[in-house]
Design an enzyme around this catalytic site. Structure first.
Site, PDB file in Angstrom:
ATOM      1  N   LYS A  59       0.861  -1.180   0.000  1.00  0.00           N
ATOM      2  CA  LYS A  59       0.000   0.000   0.000  1.00  0.00           C
ATOM      3  C   LYS A  59       0.898   1.230   0.000  1.00  0.00           C
ATOM      4  CE  LYS A  59      -3.422   2.498   2.742  1.00  0.00           C
ATOM      5  NZ  LYS A  59      -4.412   2.413   3.825  1.00  0.00           N
TER       6      LYS A  59
ATOM      7  N   LYS B 287      -2.250  -1.557  -3.692  1.00  0.00           N
ATOM      8  CA  LYS B 287      -3.117  -0.383  -3.594  1.00  0.00           C
ATOM      9  C   LYS B 287      -2.297   0.890  -3.655  1.00  0.00           C
ATOM     10  CE  LYS B 287      -5.845   1.940  -0.107  1.00  0.00           C
ATOM     11  NZ  LYS B 287      -6.312   1.941   1.250  1.00  0.00           N
TER      12      LYS B 287
HETATM   13  C1  PBG Z   1      -7.374   3.479   5.942  1.00  0.00           C
HETATM   14  C2  PBG Z   1      -7.679   3.272   4.504  1.00  0.00           C
HETATM   15  C3  PBG Z   1      -7.521   4.187   3.465  1.00  0.00           C
HETATM   16  C4  PBG Z   1      -8.048   3.578   2.318  1.00  0.00           C
HETATM   17  C5  PBG Z   1      -8.477   2.308   2.684  1.00  0.00           C
HETATM   18  N1  PBG Z   1      -8.217   2.120   4.046  1.00  0.00           N
HETATM   19  C6  PBG Z   1      -7.021   5.573   3.461  1.00  0.00           C
HETATM   20  C7  PBG Z   1      -5.656   5.853   3.912  1.00  0.00           C
HETATM   21  O1  PBG Z   1      -4.794   4.980   4.028  1.00  0.00           O
HETATM   22  O2  PBG Z   1      -5.422   7.041   4.171  1.00  0.00           O
HETATM   23  C8  PBG Z   1      -8.143   4.204   0.967  1.00  0.00           C
HETATM   24  C9  PBG Z   1      -9.282   3.727   0.130  1.00  0.00           C
HETATM   25  C10 PBG Z   1      -9.662   4.634  -0.982  1.00  0.00           C
HETATM   26  O3  PBG Z   1      -9.049   5.703  -1.201  1.00  0.00           O
HETATM   27  O4  PBG Z   1     -10.621   4.287  -1.682  1.00  0.00           O
HETATM   28  N2  PBG Z   1      -6.180   2.950   6.374  1.00  0.00           N
HETATM   29 ZN    ZN Z   2      -5.675   3.728   8.478  1.00  0.00          ZN
END
Ligand code: PBG
Ligand code: ZN
Length: 329
Positions: free
Chosen positions: A198, A251
């Site tokens: 991620k 992601k």
């Molecule tokens: C929280 C989380 C996020 C997303 C999924 N879980 C945001 C982040 O890491 O700030 C992003 C999902 C999206 O943008 O559709 N940890």
């Molecule tokens: Zn988070």
């Protein structure tokens, strides 16, 4: 005449074109992200995510019923607590009366065939908006973070989640969660999908709006991966597999197709998920609105790229659209 210079004979028909992909898009490849809030009757539009809403538990039947009819197979739940007391360790995350745990049991009851995944993170529930527990100086305190995340994951699994998906990017949390699931007798009842690679992306903005999960200070660059870091992503994918992840996720998706391909090559025996995140969805909508392309055509092109790269599961806000589009295709 050089016969091998002619390729077009092989894809002159829609059917022969469809045979050119190694795998076909199917409805079961899509997992739909859903925002659940604590007002049980809520149905509130999210302006930056066209067509998406924050839902209250009482609205889930009317919202999801028609989609399940059309072939929706799985959802991933995100909690959006608006009235709870947030604290340093994200206590409301697994409140038995909180929106997520309530939604899990409601959905299990309403739609016995629907696969329920739940995002595991603390940022929606911490007073500081970071994804873990912090030291006094504001840096991540790994050990209590991982312990707390495992506790939350087990409580979601106990409530009936088929899958828990940690998105926090804390080191060691996959092992901690897997171990905790096994110790609770849930090792064979709950899938662990790791947000393994991620990245610290600009594409999460609409999500943070929707979920109220923006950090109150600083950023997430010390736990989410630097966008240039292919090597770290490869290490994270292999590490999480070794720690017991059942599904590996990349992601965001579209700017990271090389990482999806790496995951497919490094862990060929695991399902490979990718998350077409909020900013990707908003971007495709914005481009269509600006006349750059037709929405549906671009949406197909984006997910076909992900499947081509090696994804076998796509988390996407376009899921309801694809349930229609795949019938028409
Ligand atoms: C929280 C989380 C996020 C997303 C999924 N879980 C945001 C982040 O890491 O700030 C992003 C999902 C999206 O943008 O559709 N940890
Ligand atoms: Zn988070």
């Amino acid at each position: 005449m050089d016969i091998s210079s002619i390729l077009q004979g092989g894809y002159q028909h829609p059917l022969s074109r469809s045979w050119q992909g190694r795998r076909q898009l199917t409805k079961s490849m899509f997992m739909y992200p859903i925002f659940i809030t604590d007002d049980p009757d809520a149905s509130v539009e999210i302006p930056s995510l066209p067509g998406q809403r924050r839902w209250g538990v009482n609205k889930l039947e009317g919202f999801l019923g028609p989609l399940v009819q059309k072939g929706l197979k799985s959802v991933i739940l995100f909690g959006v607590p608006l009235t709870c007391e947030k604290d340093h360790r994200g206590t409301p995350a697994d409140d038995p009366n909180g929106p997520v745990i309530q939604a899990i049991s409601t959905l299990r009851r309403l739609f016995p065939s629907l696969y329920i995944a739940v995002d595991v993170c603390l940022c929606e529930y911490t007073s500081h908006g970071h994804c873990g527990v912090l030291h006094e100086d504001g840096t991540i305190n790994t050990e209590p973070s991982v312990e707390r995340l495992a506790e939350v994951a087990v409580n979601y699994a106990k409530a009936g989640a088929h899958c828990v998906a940690p998105s926090d990017m804390m080191d060691g949390r996959v092992k901690a969660i897997k171990t905790a699931l096994i110790r609770s007798g849930l090792g064979n009842k709950c899938t662990l999908m790791s947000y393994a690679a991620k990245f610290a992306s600009s594409l999460y903005g609409p999500f943070r709006d929707a979920a109220g999960s923006a950090p109150s200070f600083g950023d997430r660059k010390c736990y989410q991966l630097p966008p240039s870091a292919r090597g770290l992503a490869r290490r994270a994918i292999q590490r999480d597999t070794a720690e017991g992840a059942d599904i590996i996720m990349v992601k965001p998706a579209l700017p990271y197709l090389d990482i999806i391909a790496d995951a497919a090559q490094l862990t060929p025996d695991h399902p490979i998920a990718c998350y077409q995140v909020s900013g990707e969805f908003a971007m495709i909508h914005a481009g269509a609105k600006a006349g750059v392309y037709v929405l549906r055509t671009m949406a197909f092109e984006s997910v076909e790229g992900m499947v081509r790269a090696g994804a076998t599961l796509i988390l996407s806000y376009f899921t309801p659209d694809f349930l229609d589009w795949l019938d028409e295709a």
